[in-house]
Scaffold this motif. Structure first.
Motif, mmCIF file in Angstrom:
data_model
loop_
_atom_site.group_PDB
_atom_site.id
_atom_site.type_symbol
_atom_site.label_atom_id
_atom_site.label_comp_id
_atom_site.label_asym_id
_atom_site.label_seq_id
_atom_site.Cartn_x
_atom_site.Cartn_y
_atom_site.Cartn_z
ATOM 1 N N VAL A 1 6.229 11.544 -5.389
ATOM 2 C CA VAL A 1 6.548 11.600 -6.819
ATOM 3 C C VAL A 1 6.204 10.288 -7.523
ATOM 4 O O VAL A 1 5.767 10.277 -8.673
ATOM 5 C CB VAL A 1 8.044 11.979 -7.034
ATOM 6 C CG1 VAL A 1 8.978 10.979 -6.374
ATOM 7 C CG2 VAL A 1 8.374 12.103 -8.517
ATOM 8 N N LEU A 2 6.350 9.153 -6.807
ATOM 9 C CA LEU A 2 6.091 7.852 -7.437
ATOM 10 C C LEU A 2 4.609 7.629 -7.693
ATOM 11 O O LEU A 2 4.233 6.759 -8.482
ATOM 12 C CB LEU A 2 6.660 6.724 -6.567
ATOM 13 C CG LEU A 2 8.186 6.712 -6.410
ATOM 14 C CD1 LEU A 2 8.633 5.583 -5.497
ATOM 15 C CD2 LEU A 2 8.863 6.582 -7.780
ATOM 16 N N LEU A 3 3.765 8.404 -7.005
ATOM 17 C CA LEU A 3 2.316 8.274 -7.192
ATOM 18 C C LEU A 3 1.790 9.338 -8.153
ATOM 19 O O LEU A 3 0.601 9.404 -8.436
ATOM 20 C CB LEU A 3 1.598 8.411 -5.843
ATOM 21 C CG LEU A 3 2.144 7.541 -4.691
ATOM 22 C CD1 LEU A 3 1.431 7.861 -3.387
ATOM 23 C CD2 LEU A 3 2.019 6.062 -5.030
ATOM 24 N N SER A 4 2.704 10.183 -8.662
ATOM 25 C CA SER A 4 2.290 11.348 -9.450
ATOM 26 C C SER A 4 1.839 10.998 -10.867
ATOM 27 O O SER A 4 1.116 11.761 -11.497
ATOM 28 C CB SER A 4 3.455 12.346 -9.551
ATOM 29 O OG SER A 4 4.484 11.793 -10.382
ATOM 30 N N LEU B 1 9.221 13.058 -14.355
ATOM 31 C CA LEU B 1 9.572 13.422 -12.984
ATOM 32 C C LEU B 1 10.080 12.201 -12.205
ATOM 33 O O LEU B 1 11.044 12.271 -11.443
ATOM 34 C CB LEU B 1 8.324 14.004 -12.298
ATOM 35 C CG LEU B 1 8.526 15.166 -11.324
ATOM 36 C CD1 LEU B 1 9.273 16.309 -12.004
ATOM 37 C CD2 LEU B 1 7.174 15.644 -10.797
ATOM 38 N N ILE B 2 9.418 11.076 -12.428
ATOM 39 C CA ILE B 2 9.796 9.831 -11.742
ATOM 40 C C ILE B 2 11.199 9.397 -12.181
ATOM 41 O O ILE B 2 12.039 9.019 -11.361
ATOM 42 C CB ILE B 2 8.756 8.715 -12.016
ATOM 43 C CG1 ILE B 2 7.441 9.062 -11.301
ATOM 44 C CG2 ILE B 2 9.276 7.360 -11.564
ATOM 45 C CD1 ILE B 2 6.263 8.169 -11.689
ATOM 46 N N ALA B 3 11.462 9.481 -13.479
ATOM 47 C CA ALA B 3 12.783 9.103 -14.000
ATOM 48 C C ALA B 3 13.857 9.993 -13.395
ATOM 49 O O ALA B 3 14.934 9.520 -13.001
ATOM 50 C CB ALA B 3 12.794 9.203 -15.522
ATOM 51 N N GLU B 4 13.551 11.280 -13.289
ATOM 52 C CA GLU B 4 14.511 12.225 -12.714
ATOM 53 C C GLU B 4 14.759 11.918 -11.235
ATOM 54 O O GLU B 4 15.892 11.945 -10.764
ATOM 55 C CB GLU B 4 13.974 13.649 -12.888
ATOM 56 C CG GLU B 4 14.998 14.733 -12.597
ATOM 57 C CD GLU B 4 14.364 16.112 -12.717
ATOM 58 O OE1 GLU B 4 14.667 16.972 -11.871
ATOM 59 O OE2 GLU B 4 13.547 16.306 -13.645
ATOM 60 N N TRP B 5 13.682 11.606 -10.512
ATOM 61 C CA TRP B 5 13.800 11.264 -9.098
ATOM 62 C C TRP B 5 14.667 10.017 -8.913
ATOM 63 O O TRP B 5 15.549 9.969 -8.074
ATOM 64 C CB TRP B 5 12.403 11.027 -8.499
ATOM 65 C CG TRP B 5 12.423 10.646 -7.046
ATOM 66 C CD1 TRP B 5 12.472 11.482 -5.972
ATOM 67 C CD2 TRP B 5 12.400 9.313 -6.501
ATOM 68 N NE1 TRP B 5 12.478 10.769 -4.800
ATOM 69 C CE2 TRP B 5 12.437 9.421 -5.105
ATOM 70 C CE3 TRP B 5 12.349 8.037 -7.078
ATOM 71 C CZ2 TRP B 5 12.433 8.320 -4.254
ATOM 72 C CZ3 TRP B 5 12.344 6.935 -6.236
ATOM 73 C CH2 TRP B 5 12.382 7.073 -4.836
ATOM 74 N N PRO C 1 0.813 -1.223 0.000
ATOM 75 C CA PRO C 1 0.000 0.000 0.000
ATOM 76 C C PRO C 1 0.847 1.274 0.000
ATOM 77 O O PRO C 1 2.004 1.245 0.420
ATOM 78 C CB PRO C 1 -0.781 -0.110 1.312
ATOM 79 C CG PRO C 1 0.144 -0.879 2.216
ATOM 80 C CD PRO C 1 0.866 -1.857 1.324
ATOM 81 N N ALA C 2 0.273 2.360 -0.430
ATOM 82 C CA ALA C 2 0.983 3.638 -0.493
ATOM 83 C C ALA C 2 1.287 4.187 0.899
ATOM 84 O O ALA C 2 2.171 5.010 1.067
ATOM 85 C CB ALA C 2 0.179 4.655 -1.302
ATOM 86 N N GLU C 3 0.548 3.702 1.887
ATOM 87 C CA GLU C 3 0.836 4.091 3.268
ATOM 88 C C GLU C 3 0.712 2.869 4.176
ATOM 89 O O GLU C 3 -0.239 2.097 4.065
ATOM 90 C CB GLU C 3 -0.128 5.196 3.724
ATOM 91 C CG GLU C 3 0.184 5.638 5.158
ATOM 92 C CD GLU C 3 -0.513 6.930 5.549
ATOM 93 O OE1 GLU C 3 -0.929 7.685 4.639
ATOM 94 O OE2 GLU C 3 -0.649 7.179 6.753
ATOM 95 N N PHE C 4 1.707 2.682 5.062
ATOM 96 C CA PHE C 4 1.701 1.565 5.996
ATOM 97 C C PHE C 4 2.258 2.071 7.314
ATOM 98 O O PHE C 4 3.360 2.645 7.338
ATOM 99 C CB PHE C 4 2.567 0.421 5.453
ATOM 100 C CG PHE C 4 2.703 -0.752 6.394
ATOM 101 C CD1 PHE C 4 1.702 -1.715 6.481
ATOM 102 C CD2 PHE C 4 3.821 -0.887 7.219
ATOM 103 C CE1 PHE C 4 1.825 -2.785 7.356
ATOM 104 C CE2 PHE C 4 3.947 -1.951 8.090
ATOM 105 C CZ PHE C 4 2.946 -2.911 8.164
ATOM 106 N N ASN C 5 1.479 1.908 8.404
ATOM 107 C CA ASN C 5 1.926 2.412 9.717
ATOM 108 C C ASN C 5 2.221 3.911 9.681
ATOM 109 O O ASN C 5 3.062 4.379 10.442
ATOM 110 C CB ASN C 5 3.204 1.704 10.167
ATOM 111 C CG ASN C 5 2.922 0.408 10.897
ATOM 112 O OD1 ASN C 5 1.769 0.074 11.161
ATOM 113 N ND2 ASN C 5 3.983 -0.318 11.208
ATOM 114 N N GLY C 6 1.628 4.615 8.760
ATOM 115 C CA GLY C 6 1.917 6.042 8.631
ATOM 116 C C GLY C 6 3.161 6.330 7.794
ATOM 117 O O GLY C 6 3.546 7.481 7.633
#
Ligand code: 6GU
Length: 240
Positions: free
Chosen positions: A194-197, A202-206, A183-188
């Protein structure tokens, strides 16, 4: 590719070569891996493969006759591009060596044991000597399994496109960037936004920036002697 492994302990390879990607590569006919028990080539009645060293040092030495007989037997059947000896005083394995070995047709790998092997084997048969690092293992078997694994995964067709070896750490002298899945969030703990953008550029640059930062922090030696100069930042191939 065909790989012949000469060893006193063929069963040590049961696990690493019979699971996962290496298993599938063999099943698909992309590589044949043959294990040979050096003891089968011993002609003495107790099947001895080791003896006391001349000069009286401590420890046993692998005898020349059974090893020579095994190598001669295989060499009589086909040409070998490399006859490798696994030894802690060999050349340290690196990705470049694995890349080169992956181009070969036939490779023979001899695993040492005991205090060493009669040096005449190394002088007269061996074309390359490999170590996997500056520590001592009980024998060359685990090291040989490491070499085989790193080489076989580079054979075309062994990895699927999404596992492509081109984006490995070390392939371009950079460590790989972090990866996440659902999940995109686990335990906070959140995955970087950027990976969800959905923005591929942008992802390649990151990813490129993460790879560079992680390499600078964890393995600056990979970036060369002068990492302070801006020009030292390596060009990273874009993911295809
Ligand atoms: Cl290839 N053999 C042994 N015995 N120890 C090692 C090694 C090889 N590489 C690192 N340590």
């Amino acid at each position: 590719m065909r790989i012949d492994i000469l060893t006193l302990f063929p069963q040590m390879f049961d696990g690493p070569l019979s699971e996962s990607i290496i298993k599938r590569a063999q099943a698909a006919g992309l590589v044949e891996i043959h294990l040979h028990d050096i003891r089968d080539y011993s002609t003495d009645k107790h099947r001895h493969v080791d003896d006391y060293p001349f000069g009286g040092e401590a420890g046993m030495v692998m005898k020349i006759e059974p090893v020579a007989a095994a190598i001669d037997d295989l060499k009589g059947q086909r040409h070998y591009d490399h006859i490798l000896f696994m030894t802690p005083d060999g050349e340290r394995l690196c990705q470049k060596m694995s890349n080169q070995l992956s181009l070969a047709g036939n490779i023979m790998i001899l695993c040492g044991h005991y205090k060493g092997i009669d040096y005449r084997i190394r002088e007269h048969y061996i074309t390359g000597e490999i170590s996997i690092g500056d520590y001592v293992l009980t024998g060359g078997e685990l090291a040989a399994a490491v070499v085989v694994d790193s080489v076989v995964r580079l054979i075309p067709g062994v990895l699927s496109d999404e596992m492509s070896a081109l984006t490995d750490s070390f392939q371009d002298n950079l460590l790989a960037p972090p990866v996440y899945t659902r999940p995109a969030e686990f335990n906070g703990w959140r995955v970087p936004d950027v990976l969800l953008s959905g923005n591929d550029a942008l992802i390649a640059e990151w990813r490129e920036q993460q790879a560079y930062e992680r390499t600078l922090r964890l393995r600056p030696d990979l970036l060369g002697p002068d990492t302070s100069a801006p020009s030292a930042k390596p060009h990273r191939k874009k993911n295809m």
